[in-house]
Design a protein around this motif. Sequence first.
Motif, PDB file in Angstrom:
ATOM      1  N   ARG A  11       0.806  -1.058   0.012  1.00  0.00           N
ATOM      2  CA  ARG A  11      -0.321  -0.115  -0.215  1.00  0.00           C
ATOM      3  C   ARG A  11       0.881   1.168   0.179  1.00  0.00           C
ATOM      4  N   ALA A  12       0.575   2.404  -1.094  1.00  0.00           N
ATOM      5  CA  ALA A  12       1.663   3.747  -1.256  1.00  0.00           C
ATOM      6  C   ALA A  12       0.752   4.679  -2.010  1.00  0.00           C
ATOM      7  N   GLU A  13       0.645   5.435  -1.342  1.00  0.00           N
ATOM      8  CA  GLU A  13      -0.513   6.919  -1.644  1.00  0.00           C
ATOM      9  C   GLU A  13      -1.452   6.544  -2.487  1.00  0.00           C
ATOM     10  N   GLY A  14      -2.261   5.785  -1.183  1.00  0.00           N
ATOM     11  CA  GLY A  14      -4.088   5.588  -1.307  1.00  0.00           C
ATOM     12  C   GLY A  14      -3.720   4.102  -2.137  1.00  0.00           C
ATOM     13  N   THR A  15      -3.124   3.552  -2.571  1.00  0.00           N
ATOM     14  CA  THR A  15      -3.230   3.163  -3.603  1.00  0.00           C
ATOM     15  C   THR A  15      -2.042   1.324  -3.316  1.00  0.00           C
ATOM     16  N   ASN A  16      -2.569   0.370  -3.908  1.00  0.00           N
ATOM     17  CA  ASN A  16      -1.291  -0.854  -4.075  1.00  0.00           C
ATOM     18  C   ASN A  16      -0.419  -0.577  -5.451  1.00  0.00           C
ATOM     19  N   VAL A  17       0.968  -0.785  -5.316  1.00  0.00           N
ATOM     20  CA  VAL A  17       1.754  -0.223  -6.197  1.00  0.00           C
ATOM     21  C   VAL A  17       2.480  -1.917  -6.009  1.00  0.00           C
ATOM     22  N   LEU A  18       3.223  -2.525  -6.679  1.00  0.00           N
ATOM     23  CA  LEU A  18       3.518  -3.451  -7.338  1.00  0.00           C
ATOM     24  C   LEU A  18       5.230  -2.851  -6.862  1.00  0.00           C
ATOM     25  N   VAL A  19       6.091  -3.635  -5.851  1.00  0.00           N
ATOM     26  CA  VAL A  19       7.460  -3.676  -5.854  1.00  0.00           C
ATOM     27  C   VAL A  19       9.058  -3.896  -6.881  1.00  0.00           C
ATOM     28  N   LEU A  20       9.297  -3.719  -7.869  1.00  0.00           N
ATOM     29  CA  LEU A  20       9.638  -4.052  -9.144  1.00  0.00           C
ATOM     30  C   LEU A  20      11.355  -4.409  -8.472  1.00  0.00           C
ATOM     31  N   ASP A  21      12.238  -3.256  -7.609  1.00  0.00           N
ATOM     32  CA  ASP A  21      13.326  -3.163  -7.197  1.00  0.00           C
ATOM     33  C   ASP A  21      13.924  -2.363  -5.387  1.00  0.00           C
ATOM     34  N   ILE A  22      14.409  -3.174  -4.459  1.00  0.00           N
ATOM     35  CA  ILE A  22      14.035  -2.632  -3.545  1.00  0.00           C
ATOM     36  C   ILE A  22      16.318  -2.092  -3.138  1.00  0.00           C
ATOM     37  N   GLN A  23      16.255  -0.695  -3.371  1.00  0.00           N
ATOM     38  CA  GLN A  23      17.388  -0.626  -2.872  1.00  0.00           C
ATOM     39  C   GLN A  23      17.909   0.552  -1.231  1.00  0.00           C
ATOM     40  N   LYS A  24      18.815   0.759  -0.832  1.00  0.00           N
ATOM     41  CA  LYS A  24      18.927   0.901   0.100  1.00  0.00           C
ATOM     42  C   LYS A  24      18.306   2.150   0.330  1.00  0.00           C
ATOM     43  N   LYS A  25      18.709   3.109  -0.713  1.00  0.00           N
ATOM     44  CA  LYS A  25      17.892   5.022  -1.083  1.00  0.00           C
ATOM     45  C   LYS A  25      17.313   5.068  -1.879  1.00  0.00           C
ATOM     46  N   TYR A  26      16.075   3.739  -2.682  1.00  0.00           N
ATOM     47  CA  TYR A  26      14.977   3.794  -3.445  1.00  0.00           C
ATOM     48  C   TYR A  26      13.835   3.044  -3.436  1.00  0.00           C
ATOM     49  N   LEU A  27      12.872   2.417  -4.044  1.00  0.00           N
ATOM     50  CA  LEU A  27      12.607   2.115  -4.435  1.00  0.00           C
ATOM     51  C   LEU A  27      11.808   1.991  -6.447  1.00  0.00           C
ATOM     52  N   ILE A  28      12.003   0.465  -6.871  1.00  0.00           N
ATOM     53  CA  ILE A  28      11.212   1.144  -7.816  1.00  0.00           C
ATOM     54  C   ILE A  28       9.823   0.561  -8.066  1.00  0.00           C
ATOM     55  N   LEU A  29       8.863   1.320  -7.753  1.00  0.00           N
ATOM     56  CA  LEU A  29       7.363   0.262  -7.458  1.00  0.00           C
ATOM     57  C   LEU A  29       6.197   0.175  -8.896  1.00  0.00           C
ATOM     58  N   PHE A  30       5.728   0.024  -9.327  1.00  0.00           N
ATOM     59  CA  PHE A  30       4.945   0.111 -10.375  1.00  0.00           C
ATOM     60  C   PHE A  30       3.476   0.013 -10.672  1.00  0.00           C
ATOM     61  N   ASN A  31       2.324   0.984 -10.309  1.00  0.00           N
ATOM     62  CA  ASN A  31       1.582   1.220 -10.406  1.00  0.00           C
ATOM     63  C   ASN A  31       0.499   1.296 -11.756  1.00  0.00           C
ATOM     64  N   LYS A  32      -0.062  -0.147 -11.494  1.00  0.00           N
ATOM     65  CA  LYS A  32      -0.791  -1.008 -12.258  1.00  0.00           C
ATOM     66  C   LYS A  32      -2.571  -0.244 -12.718  1.00  0.00           C
ATOM     67  N   TYR A  33      -2.815   0.455 -12.114  1.00  0.00           N
ATOM     68  CA  TYR A  33      -3.526   1.368 -12.508  1.00  0.00           C
ATOM     69  C   TYR A  33      -4.010   2.433 -13.314  1.00  0.00           C
ATOM     70  N   LYS A  34      -2.987   3.590 -12.428  1.00  0.00           N
ATOM     71  CA  LYS A  34      -2.226   4.190 -13.554  1.00  0.00           C
ATOM     72  C   LYS A  34      -0.934   4.262 -14.505  1.00  0.00           C
ATOM     73  N   LYS A  35      -1.101   3.142 -14.389  1.00  0.00           N
ATOM     74  CA  LYS A  35       0.640   2.131 -15.403  1.00  0.00           C
ATOM     75  C   LYS A  35       1.405   3.849 -15.766  1.00  0.00           C
ATOM     76  N   GLN A  36       1.725   3.577 -14.613  1.00  0.00           N
ATOM     77  CA  GLN A  36       3.746   3.902 -14.135  1.00  0.00           C
ATOM     78  C   GLN A  36       4.388   3.638 -13.438  1.00  0.00           C
ATOM     79  N   PHE A  37       5.266   3.487 -13.552  1.00  0.00           N
ATOM     80  CA  PHE A  37       6.827   3.602 -12.731  1.00  0.00           C
ATOM     81  C   PHE A  37       6.537   4.815 -11.577  1.00  0.00           C
TER      82      PHE A  37
END
Length: 69
Positions: A11-37
């Motif tokens: 859960r993030a920013e009021g919606t569900n997002v898919l975790v694509l990568d986990i780094q110490k300083k950043y995450l790469i996520l994908f919002n499948k509803y808005k079709k955005q990384f």
Amino acid sequence: MNKMSIGEEVRAEGTNVLVLDIQKKYLILFNKYKKQFIKANNWKEYYEIVSWSSFEYYFSLNELIKNIN
């Protein structure tokens, strides 16, 4: 506190997002509803809820890869 893993929906920013990568300083996520990384900088996790201090949105994988520094 749960440990987040790649491929998990969180859960993030009021919606569900898919975790694509986990780094110490950043995450790469994908919002499948808005079709955005999302590159989520300086992130924190509390159970399955993720927050961050700054972010960048990308609408294509190529755009994300070019800007992933």
